[in-house]
Design a protein around this motif. Structure first.
Motif, PDB file in Angstrom:
ATOM      1  N   GLY A  59       0.805  -1.214   0.000  1.00 57.38           N
ATOM      2  CA  GLY A  59       0.000   0.000   0.000  1.00 57.38           C
ATOM      3  C   GLY A  59       0.839   1.265   0.000  1.00 57.38           C
ATOM      4  N   ASP A  60       2.120   1.125   0.275  1.00 55.90           N
ATOM      5  CA  ASP A  60       3.034   2.255   0.294  1.00 55.90           C
ATOM      6  C   ASP A  60       3.222   2.778  -1.131  1.00 55.90           C
ATOM      7  OD1 ASP A  60       5.663   3.690   0.377  1.00 55.90           O
ATOM      8  OD2 ASP A  60       5.668   2.972   2.444  1.00 55.90           O
ATOM      9  N   ALA A  61       3.262   4.082  -1.287  1.00 62.17           N
ATOM     10  CA  ALA A  61       3.434   4.675  -2.623  1.00 62.17           C
ATOM     11  C   ALA A  61       4.717   4.191  -3.296  1.00 62.17           C
ATOM     12  CB  ALA A  61       3.442   6.197  -2.527  1.00 62.17           C
ATOM     13  N   ALA A  62       5.748   3.949  -2.509  1.00 63.43           N
ATOM     14  CA  ALA A  62       7.020   3.482  -3.068  1.00 63.43           C
ATOM     15  C   ALA A  62       6.870   2.110  -3.718  1.00 63.43           C
ATOM     16  CB  ALA A  62       8.089   3.434  -1.988  1.00 63.43           C
ATOM     17  N   VAL A  66       8.370   1.433  -7.525  1.00 62.87           N
ATOM     18  CA  VAL A  66       9.400   0.440  -7.883  1.00 62.87           C
ATOM     19  C   VAL A  66       8.821  -0.759  -8.620  1.00 62.87           C
ATOM     20  CG1 VAL A  66      10.922   1.155  -6.009  1.00 62.87           C
ATOM     21  CG2 VAL A  66       9.341  -0.753  -5.643  1.00 62.87           C
ATOM     22  N   GLY A  67       7.504  -0.725  -8.883  1.00 63.16           N
ATOM     23  CA  GLY A  67       6.875  -1.780  -9.663  1.00 63.16           C
ATOM     24  C   GLY A  67       6.485  -3.014  -8.878  1.00 63.16           C
ATOM     25  N   LEU A  91      10.003  -1.170   2.425  1.00 58.04           N
ATOM     26  CA  LEU A  91       8.754  -1.826   2.028  1.00 58.04           C
ATOM     27  C   LEU A  91       8.508  -3.150   2.764  1.00 58.04           C
ATOM     28  CD1 LEU A  91       8.829  -1.117  -1.804  1.00 58.04           C
ATOM     29  CD2 LEU A  91       7.508   0.052  -0.024  1.00 58.04           C
ATOM     30  N   ILE A  92       9.395  -3.519   3.683  1.00 60.17           N
ATOM     31  CA  ILE A  92       9.203  -4.741   4.469  1.00 60.17           C
ATOM     32  C   ILE A  92       8.395  -4.398   5.716  1.00 60.17           C
ATOM     33  CG2 ILE A  92      10.359  -6.578   5.771  1.00 60.17           C
ATOM     34  CD1 ILE A  92      12.832  -6.127   3.946  1.00 60.17           C
TER      35      ILE A  92
END
Length: 122
Positions: A59-62, A66-67, A91-92
């Motif tokens: 759900g994070d924009a990043a 990063v695909g 993202l973890i």
């Protein structure tokens, strides 16, 4: 016991505080400063009994940048998931606690933290 944390994360701060209050012995790993290797993340996933997409903050924009969101959740793309998480450790999901008995948990709630403390005290 080791806890992977991001000090900016409120759930990580709560977990550390709870472990401290219980007098638990642990090592902190600030995984943004010391990102896991592919082998470490793969081993951790085995300990958790989860796949990389289960521990990803999709759900994070990043994750979109990063695909990660576009990667299929299947065995063929598992290495790409792991590589992307290693390259983007933010993202973890966190906090993650690895226990001396070989198990690991994502300790995002009080019940899980209580079980960890109970196990550590045994």
């Amino acid at each position: 016991m080791e806890i992977w944390i991001n000090p900016a994360c409120s759930k990580c701060r709560t977990a550390v505080s709870t472990l401290d209050e219980a007098g638990a012995e642990y090592t902190q790993r600030r995984y943004l400063d010391q990102p896991p290797t592919v082998a470490e993340l793969d081993e951790l996933l085995g300990r958790l009994g989860l796949e990389p997409w289960d521990v990803a903050r999709t759900g994070d924009a990043a994750a979109k940048e990063v695909g990660l969101r576009a990667l299929p959740k299947d065995a063929e793309n598992r290495p790409a998931w792991i590589a992307t998480l290693v390259e983007n450790p933010r993202l973890i999901l966190r906090p993650i606690i690895t226990l001396d008995d070989g198990s690991a948990v994502i300790a995002r709630d009080p019940e899980t933290l209580a079980r960890v403390i109970e196990q550590a005290g045994s």
